[in-house]
Scaffold this active site. Structure first.
Site, PDB file in Angstrom:
ATOM      1  CG  ASP A   1      -0.394   0.329   2.509  1.00  0.00           C
ATOM      2  OD1 ASP A   1       0.848   0.476   2.603  1.00  0.00           O
ATOM      3  OD2 ASP A   1      -1.155   0.466   3.481  1.00  0.00           O
ATOM      4  CG  HIS A   2      -0.729   4.825   1.407  1.00  0.00           C
ATOM      5  ND1 HIS A   2      -1.790   3.936   1.486  1.00  0.00           N
ATOM      6  CD2 HIS A   2      -0.750   5.527   2.573  1.00  0.00           C
ATOM      7  CE1 HIS A   2      -2.425   4.119   2.630  1.00  0.00           C
ATOM      8  NE2 HIS A   2      -1.807   5.068   3.306  1.00  0.00           N
TER       9      HIS A   2
ATOM     10  CB  CYS B   1       1.101  -2.010   4.777  1.00  0.00           C
ATOM     11  SG  CYS B   1       0.985  -2.807   6.387  1.00  0.00           S
ATOM     12  N   GLY B   2       2.500   0.209   6.075  1.00  0.00           N
ATOM     13  CA  GLY B   2       3.177   1.081   7.029  1.00  0.00           C
ATOM     14  C   GLY B   2       3.839   0.293   8.147  1.00  0.00           C
ATOM     15  CB  THR B   3       2.551  -1.526  10.957  1.00  0.00           C
ATOM     16  OG1 THR B   3       1.346  -2.089  10.397  1.00  0.00           O
ATOM     17  CG2 THR B   3       2.251  -0.166  11.546  1.00  0.00           C
ATOM     18  N   GLY B   4       3.340  -3.315   8.315  1.00  0.00           N
ATOM     19  CA  GLY B   4       3.398  -4.730   7.918  1.00  0.00           C
ATOM     20  C   GLY B   4       2.268  -5.532   8.539  1.00  0.00           C
TER      21      GLY B   4
ATOM     22  N   GLY C   1      -1.309  -4.715   9.043  1.00  0.00           N
ATOM     23  CA  GLY C   1      -2.605  -4.778   8.358  1.00  0.00           C
ATOM     24  C   GLY C   1      -2.553  -5.691   7.141  1.00  0.00           C
TER      25      GLY C   1
ATOM     26  CG  HIS D   1      10.841 -23.462  13.361  1.00  0.00           C
ATOM     27  ND1 HIS D   1      10.963 -23.241  14.720  1.00  0.00           N
ATOM     28  CD2 HIS D   1      12.027 -24.018  12.965  1.00  0.00           C
ATOM     29  CE1 HIS D   1      12.163 -23.643  15.119  1.00  0.00           C
ATOM     30  NE2 HIS D   1      12.829 -24.106  14.085  1.00  0.00           N
TER      31      HIS D   1
ATOM     32  CG  HIS E   1       9.230 -27.361  12.518  1.00  0.00           C
ATOM     33  ND1 HIS E   1       8.861 -26.701  13.674  1.00  0.00           N
ATOM     34  CD2 HIS E   1      10.567 -27.575  12.625  1.00  0.00           C
ATOM     35  CE1 HIS E   1       9.921 -26.505  14.430  1.00  0.00           C
ATOM     36  NE2 HIS E   1      10.970 -27.030  13.825  1.00  0.00           N
TER      37      HIS E   1
ATOM     38  NE  ARG F   1       5.324 -28.483  17.008  1.00  0.00           N
ATOM     39  CZ  ARG F   1       6.571 -28.520  17.468  1.00  0.00           C
ATOM     40  NH1 ARG F   1       7.507 -27.730  16.979  1.00  0.00           N
ATOM     41  NH2 ARG F   1       6.883 -29.341  18.452  1.00  0.00           N
TER      42      ARG F   1
HETATM   43  C1  RB5 Z   1      -1.820   3.285   6.211  1.00  0.00           C
HETATM   44  O1  RB5 Z   1      -1.774   4.557   6.727  1.00  0.00           O
HETATM   45  C2  RB5 Z   1      -1.481   2.272   7.276  1.00  0.00           C
HETATM   46  O2  RB5 Z   1      -2.538   2.119   8.157  1.00  0.00           O
HETATM   47  C3  RB5 Z   1      -1.137   0.929   6.633  1.00  0.00           C
HETATM   48  O3  RB5 Z   1      -0.070   1.105   5.774  1.00  0.00           O
HETATM   49  C4  RB5 Z   1      -0.728  -0.183   7.565  1.00  0.00           C
HETATM   50  O4  RB5 Z   1       0.261   0.245   8.454  1.00  0.00           O
HETATM   51  C5  RB5 Z   1      -1.804  -0.899   8.239  1.00  0.00           C
HETATM   52  O5  RB5 Z   1      -1.577  -1.834   9.008  1.00  0.00           O
END
Ligand code: RB5
Length: 148
Positions: A7-8, A64-67, A69, A97, A133, A136
């Site tokens: 995503d962005h 994504c921003g955090t990985g 979502g 694993h 593994h 599981r």
């Molecule tokens: C987008 O702003 C952000 O929410 C998305 O990239 C991600 O971090 C979601 O988990």
């Protein structure tokens, strides 16, 4: 062949990783998004997840921003074992694993240098194949079947 999407929030890291894959001669398909304009991460998670589970792609990379979502979304697709990681120990273990088939990275969490290191490790580490593994993983698949 590797399936890649973002995503962005993960766009800049993805671009840097793709440049690195180009330099290494690693083949991939980029399923988008193709700019840093705001988009919805489940759309790209679905494209890459389906490419890996039924499109013949060996492994996937999602950003994504955090990985987080994009990993939650990818894991809704049957047969996906997506791992959101930010350290090399976890990346190595999730291949050895969990036989994870998609790596999810946060563009706002890891540096470009670290992201490239994690991608290289993910792509070069095989599943251990150990019976315990596999057992599981089979239990995880059974859980997926039971709750579909
Ligand atoms: C987008 O702003 C952000 O929410 C998305 O990239 C991600 O971090 C979601 O988990």
């Amino acid at each position: 062949m590797i399936a890649v999407g973002c995503d962005h929030g993960g766009y800049e890291l993805k671009v840097a990783v793709l440049k690195h894959l180009d330099e290494k001669g690693v083949q991939y398909k980029d399923f988008g998004t193709y700019s840093s304009e705001s988009v919805d991460y489940p759309v790209y998670a679905e494209k890459v997840a389906e490419a890996v589970t039924c499109g013949g792609y060996e492994l996937g990379l999602l950003f994504c921003g955090t990985g987080i979502g994009i990993s939650i979304a990818a894991n809704k697709v049957k047969g996906v074992r997506a791992a959101c990681c930010s350290d090399s120990f976890s990346v190595e273990m999730t291949r050895l694993h969990n036989n994870s088939n998609i790596l999810c990275l946060g563009g706002r969490v890891v540096s470009v240098e670290k992201g490239i290191e994690l991608v290289d490790l993910f792509l070069s580490t095989p599943f251990s194949g150990d019976e315990r593994h596999q057992r599981r993983i089979d239990l995880v698949t059974a859980l997926e079947e039971k709750n579909k």
